[in-house]
Structures are given as structure tokens and as C-alpha cells.
Design an enzyme around this catalytic site. Structure first.
Site, PDB file in Angstrom:
ATOM      1  N   TYR A 144       0.800  -1.169  -0.015  1.00  0.00           N
ATOM      2  CA  TYR A 144      -0.092   0.148  -0.067  1.00  0.00           C
ATOM      3  C   TYR A 144       0.803   1.211   0.022  1.00  0.00           C
ATOM      4  O   TYR A 144       0.378   2.192  -0.803  1.00  0.00           O
ATOM      5  CB  TYR A 144      -0.978   0.034   1.229  1.00  0.00           C
ATOM      6  CG  TYR A 144      -1.729  -1.066   1.227  1.00  0.00           C
ATOM      7  CD1 TYR A 144      -3.125  -0.987   0.524  1.00  0.00           C
ATOM      8  CD2 TYR A 144      -1.606  -2.141   1.989  1.00  0.00           C
ATOM      9  CE1 TYR A 144      -3.942  -2.310   0.395  1.00  0.00           C
ATOM     10  CE2 TYR A 144      -2.558  -3.299   1.799  1.00  0.00           C
ATOM     11  CZ  TYR A 144      -3.906  -3.299   1.077  1.00  0.00           C
ATOM     12  OH  TYR A 144      -4.695  -4.383   1.157  1.00  0.00           O
TER      13      TYR A 144
ATOM     14  N   CYS B  68      -5.879  -5.890  -0.573  1.00  0.00           N
ATOM     15  CA  CYS B  68      -7.361  -6.214  -0.443  1.00  0.00           C
ATOM     16  C   CYS B  68      -8.134  -4.868  -0.625  1.00  0.00           C
ATOM     17  O   CYS B  68      -9.162  -5.032  -1.222  1.00  0.00           O
ATOM     18  CB  CYS B  68      -7.547  -6.894   0.968  1.00  0.00           C
ATOM     19  SG  CYS B  68      -6.853  -8.489   1.134  1.00  0.00           S
TER      20      CYS B  68
ATOM     21  N   ASP C 258     -12.012 -10.170   4.752  1.00  0.00           N
ATOM     22  CA  ASP C 258     -11.988 -11.002   5.867  1.00  0.00           C
ATOM     23  C   ASP C 258     -13.015 -10.358   6.924  1.00  0.00           C
ATOM     24  O   ASP C 258     -12.571  -9.593   7.605  1.00  0.00           O
ATOM     25  CB  ASP C 258     -10.774 -11.465   6.534  1.00  0.00           C
ATOM     26  CG  ASP C 258     -10.670 -12.092   7.585  1.00  0.00           C
ATOM     27  OD1 ASP C 258     -11.840 -12.550   8.406  1.00  0.00           O
ATOM     28  OD2 ASP C 258      -9.421 -12.329   8.049  1.00  0.00           O
TER      29      ASP C 258
END
Length: 314
Positions: free
Chosen positions: A144, A196, A219
């Protein structure tokens, strides 16, 4: 946070059983959206205690463009440890006990968990004390922070997506191009974990800043509460720098799943009644998002239920 609990219920009632790369198995749905009005309180989960300090230190790690777990470990933040640890135990440099599928095995074998914990202690010590080791095994690749702050451009140049976003929000708030992406197809295979929460767009209306996040993989029990809090905080920090109020955080999920070994924990949460949301407090002396440190960010009035432990799937 009833929106989050409704997501859990929806997956339990409508999800399908799917296999996954970790071998754990999930119950999954595809395509789900939650909306949080940030003016009505900070969306930190109250049906289980969520470690806000970890949310803060991870987000600031992203903002600074860092990709090495050494910074997080020194801040006593271990949410990325497993991916760096996996890199070490799969390398030729590792000569300890077999760590194959260590996450799943430790969740089901208390004796083996003690072995993993011991190796993790060794890993932490090496990361902190040995710069060469930290460079080799602590770095997670172009995750990121690298994409947000140093996206590879033409002729060796880099693009600071975050700085550009802030400048555009200040000078051209009605633009439809207020976007940051972490999904870089050219570098995704070099990342310890492909992003994600991969794509975000910001929107200004009536002096308020809103953020919509597209999260490809969610998740729901362990990750999503952190993601909600992190991007809500991110929106607050950017709004402060741009002299805007906060609007909504819109959370759009692709594959939203509950791991099969988290079902009991989810049921525990669903039997708890949400409590009043806390209030976010930012250091009024700091104006730039790039100036904030962990101690500049806090919450007040947080009264959660106790933490619920669950194994992480690596």
C-alpha cells in the site's frame, strides 16, 4: 455499527462455501455495500474491542510510504507479522522447525503454537536488531504505502497519489478523478499480500468529504472492522487538511467472506447489542496529514465488549 452486523447475518444466511488459498475455507458472498455517516460518531466496532492504536499506526505507516514491518514492530503493532514471518520461514536462511501452514496448524495445536510463538520471538528480535535481516525479510514488497506515495511512472519517475489527491481536493473539489489505487498489475506479484482494499474515490459535496472504498477481498471477522476504522480515519485526516467536514464512508466489498473457523466468534458478536460510537479526537495543532504521529490521534467514549480471539489465515 448495525451495518456490520447485518453483513455478518447476510453472509451466514446467503453465503456459499468456497475454498481459498489458505486451505481454511470460507462462507462467501459477492458484492455488498455499507454506508457510515461519519458525523454520527466514529465507526469503531463496539461488539468486540478493536485495537484503535493498531489502526492508527498502520494507517500512518501507509501514509509515510513505508513497506517494512520493522516500523510496525517497533510500535508494537504485529498485524503484518505473519506475512513477513512467512517470507523468512520459507527462505534458505531459516533453519528452525517446520513452519508449513503455521497459521492453520497453530490454531488447532496448542503445542505447535508454542513452537510458532518462539520462532516469532526470534523473528522480532532479528528484525529490530539486524538491519540487513530487516531489509531482507521485513520488507513486504511494493504494498500500500509504496503505491500510494511512489507509484512507478515513466522514465523512472514516481507518482505521489496521496499528495496529488490532496492538491486536487483543494483546487478542484468537484472533480470526478479524486482517486487512489493500490492495485498495480505490474507489481502485484512482488507484494507479500496483494492489496485487499484496492481502490478508493473521494467526493466533495456541501463542504463535506466522503470516501468510497472498493475492497476486492474482505475477511469480515478480523479484517473488515479494521478497514472501516482505517478509512474512516483516513477520511477525517484528509478532510482536516482540506478544511472540509466529513461526510460518508461508503464500503463496497467484492468477495466478502467469513472463514469457517470464525463462525463461532461471529455468532458471539451477533448476540451482543451495539453500544454508542466513540468520538475521534485529532491534534488541533497539526494541519497536514503528513505531520500526524500516533500520539496525535485518539478516541473518547469507547466502551466495547471484550475482544474475541480468532486465528488469522495466512
Amino acid at each position: 455499527m448495525e451495518q456490520y452486523l447485518n453483513l455478518c447475518r447476510y453472509i451466514k444466511e446467503n453465503g456459499i462455501i468456497k475454498s481459498d488459498r489458505t486451505g481454511t475455507g470460507t462462507k462467501s458472498v459477492f458484492g455488498y455495500q455499507m454506508r457510515f455517516d461519519l458525523s454520527k460518531g466514529f465507526p469503531l466496532l463496539t461488539t468486540k474491542k478493536t485495537a484503535f492504536r493498531l489502526v492508527v499506526s498502520e494507517l500512518l505507516w501507509f501514509i509515510k510510504g513505508d513497506t517494512n514491518v520493522k516500523t510496525l514492530i517497533e510500535a508494537n503493532n504485529h498485524i503484518w507479522d505473519e506475512w513477513a514471518f512467512e517470507k523468512w520461514v520459507k527462505s534458505e536462511s531459516y533453519d528452525g522447525p517446520d513452519m508449513t501452514n503455521f497459521g492453520v496448524r497453530a490454531a488447532n495445536d496448542e503445542e505447535f503454537k508454542l513452537v510458532v510463538d518462539k520462532q516469532m520471538e526470534i523473528f522480532h528480535s532479528k528484525i529490530i536488531s539486524d538491519d540487513q535481516f530487516a531489509d531482507e525479510f521485513g520488507d513486504l514488497g511494493p504494498v500500500y504505502g509504496k503505491q500510494w506515495r511512489s507509484w512507478p511512472g515513466k522514465d523512472g519517475e514516481t507518482i505521489d497519489q496521496l499528495q496529488n489527491l490532496i492538491e486536487q481536493l483543494k483546487t478542484n473539489p468537484d472533480s470526478r478523478r479524486h482517486i487512489i489505487t493500490a492495485w498495480n498489475p505490474a507489481e502485484v506479484d512482488e507484494m507479500a499480500l496483494p492489496p485487499c482494499h484496492s481502490f478508493m474515490q473521494f467526493y466533495v459535496a456541501n463542504g463535506k468529504l466522503s470516501c468510497q472504498l472498493y475492497q476486492r477481498s474482505a475477511d469480515v471477522f478480523l479484517g473488515v472492522p479494521f478497514n472501516i476504522a482505517s478509512y474512516a480515519l483516513f477520511t477525517h485526516l484528509i478532510a482536516k487538511e482540506c478544511n472540509l467536514e466529513v461526510g460518508e464512508f461508503v464500503h463496497t466489498l467484492g468477495d466478502a467472506h467469513i472463514y469457517l473457523n470464525h463462525m463461532e466468534q461471529v455468532d458471539t458478536q451477533l448476540n451482543r447489542t451495539p453500544r454508542q460510537l466513540p468520538t475521534l479526537v485529532l491534534n488541533s495543532q497539526k494541519d497536514s496529514i503528513f505531520e500526524f504521529e500516533v500520539e496525535d490521534i485518539s478516541i473518547e467514549g469507547y466502551d466495547p465488549y471484550p475482544r474475541i480471539k480468532a486465528p488469522i489465515a495466512v
